[in-house]
Design an enzyme around this catalytic site. Structure first.
Site, PDB file in Angstrom:
ATOM      1  N   LYS A 107     -12.906 -39.117 108.815  1.00 20.81           N
ATOM      2  CA  LYS A 107     -14.437 -38.836 108.762  1.00 20.81           C
ATOM      3  C   LYS A 107     -14.681 -38.017 110.143  1.00 20.81           C
ATOM      4  CE  LYS A 107     -15.998 -42.469 105.677  1.00 20.81           C
ATOM      5  NZ  LYS A 107     -14.508 -43.122 105.387  1.00 20.81           N
ATOM      6  N   ASP A 108     -13.762 -37.980 111.250  1.00 15.97           N
ATOM      7  CA  ASP A 108     -13.989 -37.199 112.272  1.00 15.97           C
ATOM      8  C   ASP A 108     -14.234 -35.497 111.835  1.00 15.97           C
ATOM      9  OD1 ASP A 108     -13.772 -38.938 114.125  1.00 15.97           O
ATOM     10  OD2 ASP A 108     -11.759 -38.719 114.412  1.00 15.97           O
TER      11      ASP A 108
END
Ligand code: PLP
Length: 435
Positions: A107-108
């Site tokens: 998700k970064d």
């Protein structure tokens, strides 16, 4: 480029408008109005192209007319300042590690890209943006880290007191600076209610520039197509061109990113939609009607989604042809028991350790491989670092897992959060005071 709502009942908007509103006014999700044809780019990608360059090339058509090229380039360079790693685990199965960013999960990619675009937007408009996020854990930490120290943007994260894991809490509350963590005396639904109420509060909208950063935002979706192209290009160097991607899925944003890459012209044989027991999409792919269900709790908890929001985007990409979608995507779903067995088995045979989500993707790739006579190579997207799930994994492999330095640091820093009641007026007063 212009963006349209999946339900088709809202006006088309610019990229920045779609990013700022998150959800379309008609409740649909934003998608590019026309999918650019990048097949010649994919065919001729220079072998030595790194991820940042690929990200730049793929962002360009979507941001054209809204950001200058040199700005798009610097957004890509800043957002993706951490490595990706593609490893062959056994013959025919590779793993693409997407967990080397600050919060050790894929998700970064979305959060960091979106943060830098918000900053560009704020600087264009000369007005600070305040992002409100309600979180039950993972989204909050990715968003907090993504926006940390990003100019022109303040972030308020609301999380339910005592209901997120200690590690997740540390990842959200130890940053400080432009990140404010608010510990709500309530449950996740209270956090979400407060945020929703703030968005429709006319007084707040007059005084502040509020925005959201939830997972359905187009700015988070887009970069999730870039790493498919990266893996494709890396494998092409070794002469591998017939590829299958196996994607551990919950809300199906990650898989939608891959489908987008394919529809833009990247050659992919199949996608594997790999889920835990929350198997609404695999059910649909087998021929059932798409029927959302209440979510079931599992050990791969980032995929505990019973009503995946991005399914409408998948349908949209395939012009609502169930047949075409089912041709490209095969569904697999596994129990916690099988997940544990896969973690243990792969670790014992190869020494490679996977988080429970990645293990589900791996198992789907292995099952696919043993059930067909084709020799397509699979790439499993590794969505989180195993250490994030060490409480699940350690008993399975009967060993302790070493904690990486990044985590050690945040685990040792002091928690800075503001305790608050679940009353809207308290929250509003806090927002206005921080202006
Ligand atoms: C969010 C998440 C997923 C699921 O991704 P979707 O885009 O929601 O399908 C899988 N694994 C991990 C570790 C995640 O954090």
């Amino acid at each position: 480029m212009r963006f349209v709502s999946t339900t088709g009942r809202s006006e088309e908007v610019s990229f920045f408008e779609a990013m700022r509103s998150g959800l379309a006014p008609d409740g649909g999700l934003y998608m590019p109005k026309e999918i650019p044809d990048l097949s010649s780019l994919f065919r001729d990608l220079p072998m030595d192209m790194d991820f940042k360059q690929i990200a730049f090339e793929l962002s360009r058509p979507f941001l054209h007319g809204e950001l200058e090229e040199h700005v798009i380039r610097s957004v890509s360079n800043d957002a993706f300042n951490f490595p990706l790693s593609l490893k062959r685990i056994v013959p025919g199965i590779h793993v693409l590690e997407l967990f080397h960013g600050p919060t050790l999960a894929f998700k970064d990619f979305g959060a960091r890209f979106m943060a830098r675009l918000f900053s560009e937007k704020a600087s264009k408009e000369g007005q600070k943006v305040t992002i409100l996020v309600a979180t039950s854990g993972d989204t909050g930490s990715a968003v907090a880290n993504g926006f940390y120290n990003v100019e022109g943007v303040d972030v308020c994260i609301l999380y339910p007191k005592g209901k997120v894991s200690p590690l997740q809490e540390k990842q959200m509350t130890t940053l400080g600076g432009n990140i404010t963590a608010i510990e709500i005396d309530g449950v996740f639904d209270d956090c979400q209610r407060l945020v929703k109420k703030a968005f429709v509060d006319p007084e707040l909208s007059r005084m502040m520039n509020l925005s959201s950063a939830n997972s359905i935002n187009i700015a988070r979706l887009l970069p999730q197509s870039f790493y498919y192209v990266y893996a494709f290009n890396e494998l092409k160097k070794t002469g591998i061109t017939d590829l299958v991607f196996s994607v551990p899925s919950g809300n199906f944003g990650n898989l939608t990113g891959g489908l987008l890459a394919k529809i833009m012209g990247m050659h992919v044989k199949h996608f594997l939609a790999a889920t835990n027991r929350n198997d609404v999409v695999p059910g649909f792919l087998r021929g059932d009607k798409f029927t959302p269900k209440p979510s079931i709790q599992t050990i791969s908890n980032a995929m505990d989604v019973g009503d995946p929001s991005n399914f409408v985007r998948m349908q949209h990409l395939y012009n609502h042809s169930d047949e075409a979608l089912r041709n490209d995507v095969k569904g697999y779903s596994y129990t916690d028991e099988s997940t544990r067995e896969t973690i243990r088995d792969v670790y014992e045979r190869t020494g490679y350790l996977m988080c429970p989500h990645t293990a589900i993707g791996y198992r789907a790739a292995a099952e696919y491989r043993s059930s067909t006579s084709n020799r397509f190579e699979s790439v499993v997207l590794a969505t989180a670092h195993p250490v994030k799930f060490r409480d699940v994994i350690e008993p399975v492999i009967n060993q302790s897992i070493e904690i990486p330095v990044q985590l050690e640091e945040s685990l040792q820093s002091d928690k800075k959060s503001i305790p608050l009641s679940a009353e809207y007026n308290d929250f509003k007063a806090l927002l206005l005071a921080g202006r």
